[in-house]
Design an enzyme around this catalytic site. Structure first.
Site, PDB file in Angstrom:
ATOM      1  N   LYS A 177       2.395 -99.236  35.830  1.00 47.35           N
ATOM      2  CA  LYS A 177       1.322 -98.491  36.507  1.00 47.35           C
ATOM      3  C   LYS A 177       0.067 -98.721  35.681  1.00 47.35           C
ATOM      4  O   LYS A 177      -0.119 -98.110  34.635  1.00 47.35           O
ATOM      5  CB  LYS A 177       1.684 -97.007  36.558  1.00 47.35           C
ATOM      6  N   GLY A 231      -2.246 -93.735  26.418  1.00 47.26           N
ATOM      7  CA  GLY A 231      -3.368 -93.040  27.053  1.00 47.26           C
ATOM      8  C   GLY A 231      -3.764 -91.841  26.224  1.00 47.26           C
ATOM      9  O   GLY A 231      -3.507 -91.791  25.017  1.00 47.26           O
ATOM     10  N   THR A 235      -2.810 -86.245  28.581  1.00 40.69           N
ATOM     11  CA  THR A 235      -1.865 -86.775  29.574  1.00 40.69           C
ATOM     12  C   THR A 235      -0.490 -86.962  28.944  1.00 40.69           C
ATOM     13  O   THR A 235       0.530 -86.715  29.583  1.00 40.69           O
ATOM     14  CB  THR A 235      -2.379 -88.109  30.156  1.00 40.69           C
ATOM     15  N   GLY A 236      -0.467 -87.379  27.678  1.00 40.43           N
ATOM     16  CA  GLY A 236       0.808 -87.552  26.970  1.00 40.43           C
ATOM     17  C   GLY A 236       1.632 -86.267  26.968  1.00 40.43           C
ATOM     18  O   GLY A 236       2.847 -86.295  27.156  1.00 40.43           O
ATOM     19  N   GLU A 387     -11.751 -86.303  20.379  1.00 38.33           N
ATOM     20  CA  GLU A 387     -11.945 -87.734  20.631  1.00 38.33           C
ATOM     21  C   GLU A 387     -13.045 -87.915  21.672  1.00 38.33           C
ATOM     22  O   GLU A 387     -12.914 -87.454  22.805  1.00 38.33           O
ATOM     23  CB  GLU A 387     -10.639 -88.357  21.145  1.00 38.33           C
TER      24      GLU A 387
HETATM   25  P1  NAP Z   1      -5.397 -91.350  30.491  1.00 39.14           P
HETATM   26  O1  NAP Z   1      -6.379 -90.685  31.343  1.00 39.14           O
HETATM   27  O2  NAP Z   1      -4.406 -90.539  29.760  1.00 39.14           O
HETATM   28  O3  NAP Z   1      -4.658 -92.429  31.426  1.00 39.14           O
HETATM   29  C1  NAP Z   1      -3.779 -93.422  30.943  1.00 39.14           C
HETATM   30  C2  NAP Z   1      -2.892 -93.911  32.067  1.00 39.14           C
HETATM   31  O4  NAP Z   1      -2.075 -92.828  32.532  1.00 39.14           O
HETATM   32  C3  NAP Z   1      -3.640 -94.400  33.298  1.00 39.14           C
HETATM   33  O5  NAP Z   1      -2.907 -95.448  33.885  1.00 39.14           O
HETATM   34  C4  NAP Z   1      -3.632 -93.174  34.190  1.00 39.14           C
HETATM   35  O6  NAP Z   1      -3.808 -93.510  35.542  1.00 39.14           O
HETATM   36  C5  NAP Z   1      -2.256 -92.638  33.918  1.00 39.14           C
HETATM   37  N1  NAP Z   1      -2.082 -91.202  34.176  1.00 39.14           N
HETATM   38  C6  NAP Z   1      -3.019 -90.225  34.240  1.00 39.14           C
HETATM   39  N2  NAP Z   1      -2.450 -89.036  34.489  1.00 39.14           N
HETATM   40  C7  NAP Z   1      -1.121 -89.250  34.586  1.00 39.14           C
HETATM   41  C8  NAP Z   1       0.006 -88.418  34.826  1.00 39.14           C
HETATM   42  N3  NAP Z   1      -0.131 -87.092  35.030  1.00 39.14           N
HETATM   43  N4  NAP Z   1       1.229 -88.984  34.851  1.00 39.14           N
HETATM   44  C9  NAP Z   1       1.388 -90.298  34.644  1.00 39.14           C
HETATM   45  N5  NAP Z   1       0.372 -91.136  34.425  1.00 39.14           N
HETATM   46  C10 NAP Z   1      -0.875 -90.625  34.386  1.00 39.14           C
HETATM   47  O7  NAP Z   1      -6.106 -92.234  29.391  1.00 39.14           O
HETATM   48  P2  NAP Z   1      -7.349 -93.186  29.626  1.00 39.14           P
HETATM   49  O8  NAP Z   1      -8.538 -92.333  29.838  1.00 39.14           O
HETATM   50  O9  NAP Z   1      -7.008 -94.222  30.627  1.00 39.14           O
HETATM   51  O10 NAP Z   1      -7.399 -93.946  28.210  1.00 39.14           O
HETATM   52  C11 NAP Z   1      -8.074 -93.462  27.121  1.00 39.14           C
HETATM   53  C12 NAP Z   1      -7.137 -92.749  26.161  1.00 39.14           C
HETATM   54  O11 NAP Z   1      -6.071 -93.605  25.762  1.00 39.14           O
HETATM   55  C13 NAP Z   1      -7.809 -92.351  24.870  1.00 39.14           C
HETATM   56  O12 NAP Z   1      -7.379 -91.064  24.508  1.00 39.14           O
HETATM   57  C14 NAP Z   1      -7.291 -93.374  23.866  1.00 39.14           C
HETATM   58  O13 NAP Z   1      -7.332 -92.960  22.534  1.00 39.14           O
HETATM   59  C15 NAP Z   1      -5.910 -93.577  24.351  1.00 39.14           C
HETATM   60  N6  NAP Z   1      -5.374 -94.856  23.858  1.00 39.14           N
HETATM   61  C16 NAP Z   1      -4.367 -94.858  22.903  1.00 39.14           C
HETATM   62  C17 NAP Z   1      -3.894 -96.054  22.394  1.00 39.14           C
HETATM   63  C18 NAP Z   1      -2.846 -96.103  21.328  1.00 39.14           C
HETATM   64  O14 NAP Z   1      -2.298 -97.175  21.075  1.00 39.14           O
HETATM   65  N7  NAP Z   1      -2.510 -95.002  20.663  1.00 39.14           N
HETATM   66  C19 NAP Z   1      -4.426 -97.250  22.867  1.00 39.14           C
HETATM   67  C20 NAP Z   1      -5.435 -97.203  23.814  1.00 39.14           C
HETATM   68  C21 NAP Z   1      -5.897 -96.009  24.321  1.00 39.14           C
HETATM   69  P3  NAP Z   1      -5.293 -93.522  36.231  1.00 39.14           P
HETATM   70  O15 NAP Z   1      -6.278 -93.773  35.165  1.00 39.14           O
HETATM   71  O16 NAP Z   1      -5.212 -94.613  37.224  1.00 39.14           O
HETATM   72  O17 NAP Z   1      -5.441 -92.187  36.864  1.00 39.14           O
END
Ligand code: NAP
Ligand code: MG
Length: 487
Positions: A177, A231, A235-236, A387
């Site tokens: 996804k 992510g 969300t985690g 963050e």
């Molecule tokens: P996000 O909003 O948590 O989304 C990540 C992914 O999860 C997207 O594909 C999103 O889909 C999906 N998602 C959202 N809500 C969900 C749910 N309830 N159930 C299942 N999947 C769901 O994160 P983001 O804004 O895309 O990314 C930024 C974040 O990622 C930052 O906090 C960053 O620090 C973190 N990150 C961490 C790492 C690491 O290695 N630790 C690496 C990169 C990024 P949609 O966006 O299509 O809705």
């Protein structure tokens, strides 16, 4: 309408297919507002179907027990990514806004993971234990089953391959996804594997749609055995709670608020340029960004002056222009959130440079924020604790080593850290005390295919990359043989 990246259906069970909704979603170029790709807006039912098809393929195909085939499949896919690297880099820039140089680097990182795990697929062996005279135990490594791989938009290709490649190398079936904003470039990568004959149908599946519907459904499905999520920490936590209901294996790579510490005995000629790239690479939208800089008081004046000069010399603009150093923020709502944090920064501290949206000329069409540095900011400010995920650096000063360690560890995150000192004793002492998955010494953001990254505290559970990043996609099976003589 001809789109720069293209229109894509879902890819499930070895076939391109439309979502049951029949609806599309469009992605835009954040530098210009133009539509660049179109993908399916899938429903929870699409997610259920994809998970069931993956589960069937996992049991019926020879994939789980054929490491040579898995290795060959991944090597062929990596080679195609290499051949198409320039075109994919351009798509990546179009969808994320990042400078084309960084997009090329991201593709190399992704291909590196594919090749590393293509090789590692053939090294996955277990152990034996001669328990007693008549008992031999075999501890073998088996794939977990169906893995849902949920990916964010900031490094959509590298972060996809960092976990998809080892999940496949270990013999799992997968349902991907991607993040909505970067679905086009992700689909372009997938379209390079569809005619590789070593991939059996149903082993690599991908559905596009919103996280809260399709992504959530994957974390609910009984047929999904593991969720690999990269992510935000928020969300985690939602995924962890939902996955508990069906006891799924979880790997969570989450957010960060990493600190880099510059001691007075650091090589400032190296530390200062690194401080700039560690926050302004990908406009600060990098999980391991060093968004907090801690500087020893005795060198603070010099560091502040040079940081300001360097930040102001960065050229911000369309990522496709080779001369630009920093591109657009990938999503409009993300830009607005960054601008809100900057306002809090103005309230709680002082703006050393930047502090606004950029709207001159062509920039007005996109989501551009000036490289921003905030000083005189207390540890309690949300700007230091939360963050921001944008081009915003906070700089704080300290007197003693212990104080720096306490400040660096003083948030709920624990993803990465940096230590700058030419005193090896001090550098080692401080690196060991960092409550973070990575401690870089006299460098920063050296993310290596063969080394693990991951979070302490609310930055996650589990590791990606390296050997641990492969083993997490396995179960240990105990096969016990009793060969005692007949009584
Ligand atoms: P996000 O909003 O948590 O989304 C990540 C992914 O999860 C997207 O594909 C999103 O889909 C999906 N998602 C959202 N809500 C969900 C749910 N309830 N159930 C299942 N999947 C769901 O994160 P983001 O804004 O895309 O990314 C930024 C974040 O990622 C930052 O906090 C960053 O620090 C973190 N990150 C961490 C790492 C690491 O290695 N630790 C690496 C990169 C990024 P949609 O966006 O299509 O809705
Ligand atoms: Mg999001």
């Amino acid at each position: 309408m001809e789109l720069a990246i293209g229109s894509f259906q879902n890819y499930v069970g070895g076939k391109w297919c439309t979502s049951e909704t029949g609806e599309w979603m469009e992605q835009i170029n954040p530098a210009t507002g133009e539509i660049v790709s179109r993908v399916q807006k899938s429903s929870p039912k699409d997610a259920t179907e994809a998970a069931q098809i993956a589960a069937k393929a996992f049991l019926k195909q020879d994939w789980a027990f054929n490491p040579r085939k898995r290795s060959a499949a991944l090597f062929k896919w990596a080679a195609k990514m290499r051949e198409n690297r320039e075109e994919l880099a351009k798509m990546l820039t179009l969808e994320t806004g990042k400078p084309i140089r960084e997009a090329r680097g991201e593709l190399l990182g992704a291909i590196g993971y594919m090749e590393y795990y293509a090789s590692a697929a053939r090294t996955l062996y277990g152990t034996t234990n001669a328990v007693d005279q008549n008992t031999l135990s075999i501890l073998s490594r088996e794939p977990v089953g169906v893995v849902a791989v949920i990916v964010p938009w900031n490094y959509p290709v590298t972060l996809l391959m960092r976990d998809l490649a080892p999940a496949l190398a270990a013999g799992n079936a997968t349902v991907i996804k991607p993040a909505r904003q970067t679905s086009g470039v992700t689909m372009a990568c997938i379209s390079l594997m569809t005619d590789i004959e070593e991939f059996p149908p149903g082993i690599v599946n991908i559905i596009t749609g919103s996280g809260s519907t399709t992504g959530m459904q994957l974390t609910r499905e009984k047929t999904v055995d593991m969720v690999q999520f990269t992510g935000s920490s928020d969300t985690g936590k939602v995924i962890m709670a939902e996955a508990a209901k069906t006891m799924k294996k979880l790997s969570l790579e989450l957010g960060g608020k990493s600190a880099s510490i510059i001691f007075e005995d650091a090589d400032l000629n190296k530390a200062i340029p690194f401080a700039i790239t560690s926050i302004f690479t990908n406009a600060g939208q990098l999980c391991t960004s060093a968004s907090r800089l801690l500087v020893q008081e005795s060198v603070a004046e010099q560091v502040f002056k040079e940081l300001k000069e360097r930040a102001e010399s960065l050229k911000v603009g369309n990522g496709l222009d080779e001369s630009n150093d920093m591109g657009a923020i990938t999503i409009e709502s993300q830009m607005n959130s960054i601008l809100d944090y900057i306002e809090i920064g103005k309230r709680d501290g002082k703006i050393l440079t930047g502090g606004k949206r950029l709207t001159e000329g062509e920039l007005a069409k996109g989501f551009f924020v000036a490289p921003t540095i905030i000083t005189d900011i207390p540890c309690e400010s949300p700007v230091v604790q939360e963050e921001i995920f944008g081009p915003v650096l906070t700089v704080q000063t300290f007197k003693e080593e212990d104080e720096a360690v306490e400040m660096a560890n003083g948030t709920s995150f624990g993803l990465a850290s940096g230590v700058w000192s030419q005193d090896i004793d001090r550098a080692m002492r401080v690196a060991r005390k960092m409550r973070a998955g990575t401690a870089w010494v006299n460098t920063y953001n050296r993310l290596l295919n063969e080394c693990e990254t991951g979070g302490y505290k609310e930055s996650g559970i589990g590791r990606s990359g390296g050997t641990e990043g492969l083993l997490k996609f396995t179960e240990v099976k105990h096969i016990c043989i009793d060969f005692s003589p007949k009584a």
